[in-house]
Design a protein around this motif. Structure first.
Motif, PDB file in Angstrom:
ATOM      1  N   MET A 181       0.727  -1.242  -0.048  1.00  0.00           N
ATOM      2  CA  MET A 181       0.094   0.131   0.129  1.00  0.00           C
ATOM      3  C   MET A 181       0.836   1.210   0.003  1.00  0.00           C
ATOM      4  N   ARG A 182       2.023   1.055   0.513  1.00  0.00           N
ATOM      5  CA  ARG A 182       2.962   2.373   0.705  1.00  0.00           C
ATOM      6  C   ARG A 182       3.754   2.524  -0.629  1.00  0.00           C
ATOM      7  N   THR A 183       3.817   1.544  -1.471  1.00  0.00           N
ATOM      8  CA  THR A 183       4.816   1.617  -2.629  1.00  0.00           C
ATOM      9  C   THR A 183       4.170   1.361  -3.891  1.00  0.00           C
ATOM     10  N   ASP A 184       3.536   0.275  -4.027  1.00  0.00           N
ATOM     11  CA  ASP A 184       3.106  -0.365  -5.486  1.00  0.00           C
ATOM     12  C   ASP A 184       1.608   0.021  -5.575  1.00  0.00           C
ATOM     13  N   TRP A 185       0.996   0.681  -4.593  1.00  0.00           N
ATOM     14  CA  TRP A 185      -0.519   0.813  -4.775  1.00  0.00           C
ATOM     15  C   TRP A 185      -0.622   2.426  -4.070  1.00  0.00           C
ATOM     16  N   GLY A 186      -1.650   2.941  -4.568  1.00  0.00           N
ATOM     17  CA  GLY A 186      -2.117   4.029  -3.935  1.00  0.00           C
ATOM     18  C   GLY A 186      -3.530   4.045  -3.415  1.00  0.00           C
ATOM     19  N   PHE A 187      -4.171   4.919  -2.710  1.00  0.00           N
ATOM     20  CA  PHE A 187      -5.625   5.042  -2.460  1.00  0.00           C
ATOM     21  C   PHE A 187      -5.938   6.439  -1.986  1.00  0.00           C
ATOM     22  N   VAL A 188      -6.770   6.841  -3.000  1.00  0.00           N
ATOM     23  CA  VAL A 188      -7.426   8.109  -2.617  1.00  0.00           C
ATOM     24  C   VAL A 188      -8.635   8.213  -2.357  1.00  0.00           C
ATOM     25  N   HIS A 189      -8.725   8.701  -1.166  1.00  0.00           N
ATOM     26  CA  HIS A 189     -10.155   8.630  -0.334  1.00  0.00           C
ATOM     27  C   HIS A 189     -10.836   9.873  -0.760  1.00  0.00           C
ATOM     28  N   GLN A 190     -12.299   9.710  -0.908  1.00  0.00           N
ATOM     29  CA  GLN A 190     -13.094  10.959  -0.690  1.00  0.00           C
ATOM     30  C   GLN A 190     -12.891  11.956   0.222  1.00  0.00           C
ATOM     31  N   ASN A 191     -12.467  11.862   1.401  1.00  0.00           N
ATOM     32  CA  ASN A 191     -12.358  12.686   2.410  1.00  0.00           C
ATOM     33  C   ASN A 191     -10.885  12.820   2.503  1.00  0.00           C
ATOM     34  N   PRO A 192     -10.246  13.780   2.009  1.00  0.00           N
ATOM     35  CA  PRO A 192      -8.629  13.872   1.952  1.00  0.00           C
ATOM     36  C   PRO A 192      -7.829  13.779   3.279  1.00  0.00           C
ATOM     37  N   ALA A 193      -8.648  14.180   4.330  1.00  0.00           N
ATOM     38  CA  ALA A 193      -8.424  13.853   5.629  1.00  0.00           C
ATOM     39  C   ALA A 193      -7.828  12.316   5.884  1.00  0.00           C
ATOM     40  N   ASP A 194      -8.442  11.644   5.684  1.00  0.00           N
ATOM     41  CA  ASP A 194      -8.435  10.198   5.686  1.00  0.00           C
ATOM     42  C   ASP A 194      -6.966   9.502   5.152  1.00  0.00           C
ATOM     43  N   GLY A 195      -6.526  10.400   3.936  1.00  0.00           N
ATOM     44  CA  GLY A 195      -5.491   9.965   3.318  1.00  0.00           C
ATOM     45  C   GLY A 195      -4.086  10.658   3.462  1.00  0.00           C
ATOM     46  N   MET A 216      10.398   7.779   1.454  1.00  0.00           N
ATOM     47  CA  MET A 216      11.157   7.408   2.289  1.00  0.00           C
ATOM     48  C   MET A 216      10.819   5.792   2.342  1.00  0.00           C
ATOM     49  N   ALA A 217       9.455   5.764   2.292  1.00  0.00           N
ATOM     50  CA  ALA A 217       8.911   4.155   2.262  1.00  0.00           C
ATOM     51  C   ALA A 217       9.637   3.236   1.344  1.00  0.00           C
ATOM     52  N   ILE A 218      10.264   3.751   0.156  1.00  0.00           N
ATOM     53  CA  ILE A 218      10.888   3.033  -0.883  1.00  0.00           C
ATOM     54  C   ILE A 218      12.503   3.247  -0.770  1.00  0.00           C
ATOM     55  N   GLY A 219      12.916   3.655   0.344  1.00  0.00           N
ATOM     56  CA  GLY A 219      14.424   4.021   0.594  1.00  0.00           C
ATOM     57  C   GLY A 219      15.093   5.135   0.200  1.00  0.00           C
ATOM     58  N   GLU A 220      14.353   6.256  -0.113  1.00  0.00           N
ATOM     59  CA  GLU A 220      14.918   7.494  -0.342  1.00  0.00           C
ATOM     60  C   GLU A 220      15.321   7.954   1.048  1.00  0.00           C
ATOM     61  N   ARG A 221      16.618   8.675   1.246  1.00  0.00           N
ATOM     62  CA  ARG A 221      16.999   8.902   2.659  1.00  0.00           C
ATOM     63  C   ARG A 221      17.671  10.324   2.256  1.00  0.00           C
ATOM     64  N   HIS A 222      18.109  10.979   0.906  1.00  0.00           N
ATOM     65  CA  HIS A 222      18.497  12.054   0.999  1.00  0.00           C
ATOM     66  C   HIS A 222      17.615  13.109   1.158  1.00  0.00           C
ATOM     67  N   TYR A 223      17.698  14.281   2.227  1.00  0.00           N
ATOM     68  CA  TYR A 223      16.754  14.934   2.401  1.00  0.00           C
ATOM     69  C   TYR A 223      16.332  16.152   1.203  1.00  0.00           C
ATOM     70  N   GLY A 224      17.554  16.479   0.697  1.00  0.00           N
ATOM     71  CA  GLY A 224      17.529  17.695  -0.443  1.00  0.00           C
ATOM     72  C   GLY A 224      16.726  16.951  -1.419  1.00  0.00           C
TER      73      GLY A 224
END
Length: 260
Positions: A89-103, A119-127
């Motif tokens: 769900m954090r990488t290969d999928w997305g879920f767009v909720h009707q109420n944005p506050a839920d997502g 960051m969930a797919i391994g990015e670590r460089h802040y810039g």
């Protein structure tokens, strides 16, 4: 069979009951890479129950949902561990909720909402993360100078665009959308739909869109399923279903739109 020829997601006999009450019953279909499927119907038709079963947030009472992973192997979602489903769900999928506050995480900045997915797919460089976040905010028409603002100060339409950026930044292969334009003003809806259509096409991702609005289905989807009382009453190519509906319920839906 090549990657584009194999189904991305397959539902077989999916049913869900809330105790004795029917949510959805015996739904089967295949979703192909790059395809957009709309699931339409009135409130209580079972479309959101089905969506939640497909997205592994609700276990089917019966039937199976299989997803083809990036290694080409199809996995029954019920066989995945909680950690595997969460990672999907954090990488290969997305879920767009009707109420944005839920997502969204409403108490952190817009940039952090987008950056968390990276960051969930391994990015670590802040810039790099910040630049990617700014790039995506601009892509969904959120001003770059709002990157450090939290979403509580955003309009409803801007929150929804931020939620879309958060979901798409990892280039998911499949996005679930639950009434993505519900509750927004008509002018905001039109701009958002144009944005979603362009992004889906540009990224070549598959999507499953739940909506009660046939105009949304026509604009976004290649194929559609019409649900009533928890069962699919008609399915086919979107233009065919809307221009030549066969089921009496679909005919009623289409005629009610034409009379508005």
């Amino acid at each position: 069979m090549t990657d584009r020829e194999a189904p991305l997601l397959e539902a077989r006999g999916v049913s869900h009951y809330y105790g004795a009450r029917l949510g959805c019953r015996d739904v089967s279909f295949s979703l192909w890479p790059g395809e957009v499927l709309a699931i339409v119907g009135e409130s209580g038709s079972g479309k959101t129950t089905l969506l939640n079963c497909l997205a592994a947030s609700l276990p089917p009472t019966a039937g199976t949902v299989a997803y083809r992973m990036r290694d080409g192997v199809s996995r029954d979602l019920a066989s995945l561990s909680k950690a595997e489903r969460r990672f999907l769900m954090r990488t290969d999928w997305g879920f767009v909720h009707q109420n944005p506050a839920d997502g969204l995480r409403m108490t952190v900045s817009a940039g952090a909402n987008v950056g968390e997915r990276l960051m969930a797919i391994g990015e670590r460089h802040y810039g790099d993360i910040r630049q990617s976040a700014i790039g995506w905010l601009e892509r969904v028409e959120v001003p770059a100078d709002r990157v450090d603002d939290d979403p509580r100060g955003f309009s409803g339409g801007m929150r929804q665009r931020l939620q879309i950026a958060r979901n798409l930044v990892t280039a998911p292969r499949l996005v679930f959308m639950d009434e993505p334009t519900g509750g927004l003003d008509v002018s905001v809806q039109a701009r958002l739909l144009d944005l979603i259509r362009a992004l889906v096409a540009d990224l070549g991702m598959a999507a499953i869109v739940v909506t009660h609005d046939l105009a949304v289905a026509r604009l976004l989807s290649h194929r559609m399923m019409v649900m009533k009382g928890g069962v699919v009453v008609e399915e086919g190519l979107t233009d065919r279903v809307l221009d030549d509906p066969q089921a009496p319920y679909t005919q009623l839906l289409v005629s009610s739109i034409l009379q508005v």
